[in-house]
Design an enzyme around this catalytic site. Sequence first.
Site, short mmCIF file in Angstrom:
data_model
loop_
_atom_site.label_atom_id
_atom_site.label_comp_id
_atom_site.label_asym_id
_atom_site.label_seq_id
_atom_site.Cartn_x
_atom_site.Cartn_y
_atom_site.Cartn_z
N ASP A 42 -9.15 71.37 78.55
CA ASP A 42 -9.54 70.67 77.32
C ASP A 42 -9.10 69.28 77.32
O ASP A 42 -8.04 68.86 77.31
CB ASP A 42 -8.82 71.24 76.15
CG ASP A 42 -9.27 70.72 74.70
OD1 ASP A 42 -9.59 69.76 74.65
OD2 ASP A 42 -9.09 71.58 73.56
N ARG B 227 -31.96 78.04 69.37
CA ARG B 227 -30.82 78.45 69.75
C ARG B 227 -30.76 78.61 71.35
O ARG B 227 -29.59 78.55 72.06
CB ARG B 227 -30.47 79.98 69.11
CG ARG B 227 -29.21 80.62 69.65
CD ARG B 227 -28.80 81.83 68.63
NE ARG B 227 -29.82 82.62 68.26
CZ ARG B 227 -30.32 83.55 69.27
NH1 ARG B 227 -29.87 83.72 70.44
NH2 ARG B 227 -31.35 84.31 68.74
C1 LIG Z 1 -9.94 69.70 67.31
C2 LIG Z 1 -9.65 70.26 68.41
C3 LIG Z 1 -10.11 71.51 68.99
C4 LIG Z 1 -11.06 72.05 67.84
O1 LIG Z 1 -12.28 71.59 67.93
P1 LIG Z 1 -13.31 71.72 66.72
O2 LIG Z 1 -14.25 70.76 66.80
O3 LIG Z 1 -12.53 71.33 65.24
O4 LIG Z 1 -13.75 72.95 66.43
C5 LIG Z 1 -9.87 71.70 70.22
N1 LIG Z 1 -9.28 71.16 70.91
C6 LIG Z 1 -8.58 70.12 70.53
C7 LIG Z 1 -7.27 69.34 71.40
C8 LIG Z 1 -8.60 69.55 69.40
O5 LIG Z 1 -8.12 68.28 69.11
#
Ligand SMILES: *Cc1c(COP(=O)(O)O)cnc(C)c1O
Length: 409
Positions: free
Chosen positions: A185, A60
Amino acid sequence: MKKTKKTGIDTDCIHAGQEPDKLFGGISVPIYQSSTFAFENAAQGAARFGGTDPGYKYTRLGNPTTAALEEAVATLEGGEKALATSSGMSAISTIFMTFLGQGLHVVSTDSVYGPTRTVLEKEFARFGAESTFVDTSDINAIKRAIKPNTKLVYIETPSNPTLAITDISQAAKIAHSNGAILVVDNTFCSPILQKPFDFGADIVIHSMTKFLNGHGDVVAGMIVFKDGSLFPQTKNVLVQMGGTIDPHQAWLVLRGIKTLSMRVKVAQENSIKLAFELVKHPAVAWVKYPGLPSHPQHDLSKKQMKGPGAMISFELKNGIDAGRTLMDSVKICTLAVSLGGVETLIQHPASMTHASLGAANRKLSGITDGLVRLSVGCEDYEDIRNDLFDALEKVTSPKPQNMEASQVG
Ligand SMILES: *Cc1c(COP(=O)(O)O)cnc(C)c1O
């Protein structure tokens, strides 16, 4: 891996963080499927916990396979440090848990990934963290939303599923002049198409479930840091909250990354052709794709993205009914959420990924009822095109309702 020379991103996909194994020379990073690591003696155990010996203690807190993946993605993004997480949402929640708190505020993109918004509004709000969602493709909207307690500007560009593009360098300037950090993101682009650190971002987030892994078989996330300064506090939160990735999961993503560059390029080529054909189809009201000159931020996309990507959104003239018919008619395009894999996926945000937003917020975020989101894959272009266009044949443009009724009698 300590590199002496800077290598290209295609090379980095294959080699970054992945030196041949020191024990036997295996060219694939070994999977250290071990929860804990033995110490040679009490003094070594003490040194590891005391921080003077960097060796591993417990998975972890760190694992060699995970470390290889972290180094690979940090290199691809041009960052200094990275933390792999059990999912994209774990990466996102860890960032909020680290930098938000009672009375602290985040400004974010209104059409951000649905659960990102939900976790702020439903969970972090319970602990007194405030959030404001605006159309961040309008830089003045970010400026207006900043408050004295704003600690984070959290953007998704292109956003999901409206493909609105936010100017990363402008967002960074606003965040930094107000003492906040900029988090991007980068899931939709992957580092092949967009490098947010080059435009002033402090932290990059990935759902590695998408392009980085790319094979629809893993859920995983990553937090990448431009420099080391924000890393220690974030790592403490991650390991204490327990969002660490599993070594086997980490290894699968490492393998996926080896073909990241070629997958993104093939999917993007397919997408460009498809977008230009879709705009001409009579059943289609409009197409949103950064590569189309009609995209509102087409010029900005050329400035900060190396290519328009593999995500296309389009609106059917006959709204929700046409959307349903289309999704029930495709055969190669698979009706499923998620994106960024080798297979072409089709979905309907209003009833699926963004259903939890509620109708009012969806409307505000530009997610219309007939919006269809396509994650274009790496199949033969003709097969994707013919599948989609055969299905579109079944989608008629709107018929006057009462005429139909009168025909039925
Ligand atoms: C899918 C996605 C997430 C979340 O990711 P997970 O792996 O499903 O937890 C966050 N941001 C974007 C833009 C995504 O497409």
